[in-house]
Design a protein around this motif. Structure first.
Motif, PDB file in Angstrom:
ATOM      1  N   VAL A 234       0.845  -1.195   0.000  1.00 25.90           N
ATOM      2  CA  VAL A 234       0.000   0.000   0.000  1.00 25.90           C
ATOM      3  C   VAL A 234       0.882   1.247   0.000  1.00 25.90           C
ATOM      4  O   VAL A 234       0.652   2.186  -0.770  1.00 25.90           O
TER       5      VAL A 234
ATOM      6  N   GLU B 239      -5.950   4.184  -7.306  1.00 25.94           N
ATOM      7  CA  GLU B 239      -6.133   2.904  -7.984  1.00 25.94           C
ATOM      8  C   GLU B 239      -5.426   2.911  -9.322  1.00 25.94           C
ATOM      9  O   GLU B 239      -5.135   3.961  -9.878  1.00 25.94           O
TER      10      GLU B 239
ATOM     11  N   ARG C  44      -5.595  -2.779  -8.895  1.00 24.98           N
ATOM     12  CA  ARG C  44      -5.120  -2.706  -7.520  1.00 24.98           C
ATOM     13  C   ARG C  44      -5.352  -1.295  -7.027  1.00 24.98           C
ATOM     14  O   ARG C  44      -5.408  -0.344  -7.802  1.00 24.98           O
ATOM     15  N   GLY C  45      -5.540  -1.182  -5.737  1.00 27.42           N
ATOM     16  CA  GLY C  45      -5.809   0.134  -5.204  1.00 27.42           C
ATOM     17  C   GLY C  45      -5.879   0.143  -3.698  1.00 27.42           C
ATOM     18  O   GLY C  45      -5.776  -0.897  -3.041  1.00 27.42           O
ATOM     19  N   ALA C  46      -6.068   1.337  -3.185  1.00 27.54           N
ATOM     20  CA  ALA C  46      -6.179   1.522  -1.738  1.00 27.54           C
ATOM     21  C   ALA C  46      -7.166   2.645  -1.457  1.00 27.54           C
ATOM     22  O   ALA C  46      -7.191   3.653  -2.166  1.00 27.54           O
TER      23      ALA C  46
ATOM     24  N   VAL D 293      -7.431   1.671   6.384  1.00 28.93           N
ATOM     25  CA  VAL D 293      -7.050   1.459   4.989  1.00 28.93           C
ATOM     26  C   VAL D 293      -7.686   0.163   4.500  1.00 28.93           C
ATOM     27  O   VAL D 293      -7.648  -0.853   5.202  1.00 28.93           O
TER      28      VAL D 293
ATOM     29  N   SER E  73      -7.586  -2.233   0.900  1.00 27.95           N
ATOM     30  CA  SER E  73      -6.809  -2.341  -0.333  1.00 27.95           C
ATOM     31  C   SER E  73      -7.152  -3.622  -1.074  1.00 27.95           C
ATOM     32  O   SER E  73      -7.760  -4.541  -0.511  1.00 27.95           O
ATOM     33  N   TRP E  74      -6.750  -3.677  -2.345  1.00 29.65           N
ATOM     34  CA  TRP E  74      -6.970  -4.861  -3.169  1.00 29.65           C
ATOM     35  C   TRP E  74      -5.889  -4.926  -4.231  1.00 29.65           C
ATOM     36  O   TRP E  74      -5.310  -3.922  -4.629  1.00 29.65           O
ATOM     37  N   ASP E  75      -5.607  -6.142  -4.683  1.00 32.74           N
ATOM     38  CA  ASP E  75      -4.646  -6.378  -5.753  1.00 32.74           C
ATOM     39  C   ASP E  75      -5.121  -7.587  -6.532  1.00 32.74           C
ATOM     40  O   ASP E  75      -4.897  -8.721  -6.126  1.00 32.74           O
TER      41      ASP E  75
END
Length: 143
Positions: free
Chosen positions: A6, A66, A75-77, A132, A134-136
């Protein structure tokens, strides 16, 4: 994503979607250039802007960073936090210079005239993170 992943994502990008809360409770979303100050997201804006008025009334903000075009590249946060306003002109100029330098990939001498010209009309903000998410998607299905 891990905390380091992140942090790398936030550090490598220049723009984010900033969400503030309008007086009627609806979200106000804008794209903002930002810088990192003390490992926190920092931005500046005109004092009379809608986002500035929203933050003055309610400092809660959401920052979305993102990247990716295809599903398995996404991916993003989301950084949820409170925006701390800075009105002292030296602080405003400092944050402004950091944002402009990063936004336009300029050197100090090239940044100063623009920052000086607009700093008197602006406030700067530091986002104090609370949570936070997040994803990827590159990690999905063995990708």
């Amino acid at each position: 994503m891990t905390e380091d992943e992140v942090s790398a994502l936030v550090t490598e990008h220049r723009k984010l979607q900033l969400g503030t809360i309008n007086p009627d409770g609806t979200p106000h979303l804008v794209t903002m250039f930002y810088a990192m100050v003390d490992d926190k997201i920092a931005f500046w804006t005109y004092r009379t802007s809608q986002k500035a008025r929203n933050i003055e009334r309610d400092p809660r903000v959401t920052c979305l960073i993102e990247t990716g075009e295809d599903y398995f590249e996404l991916r993003g946060a989301l950084i949820y936090g409170n925006a701390k306003v800075m009105t002292e002109q030296n602080e405003v100029r400092y944050v402004g210079a950091e944002v402009v330098r990063r936004m336009m990939d300029l050197q100090d001498d090239d940044v100063a005239p623009f920052v000086e010209q607009t700093a008197a009309k602006r406030h700067a903000y530091i986002v104090e993170p609370v949570r936070v998410a997040s994803w990827d998607h590159r990690k999905l299905a063995g990708n």
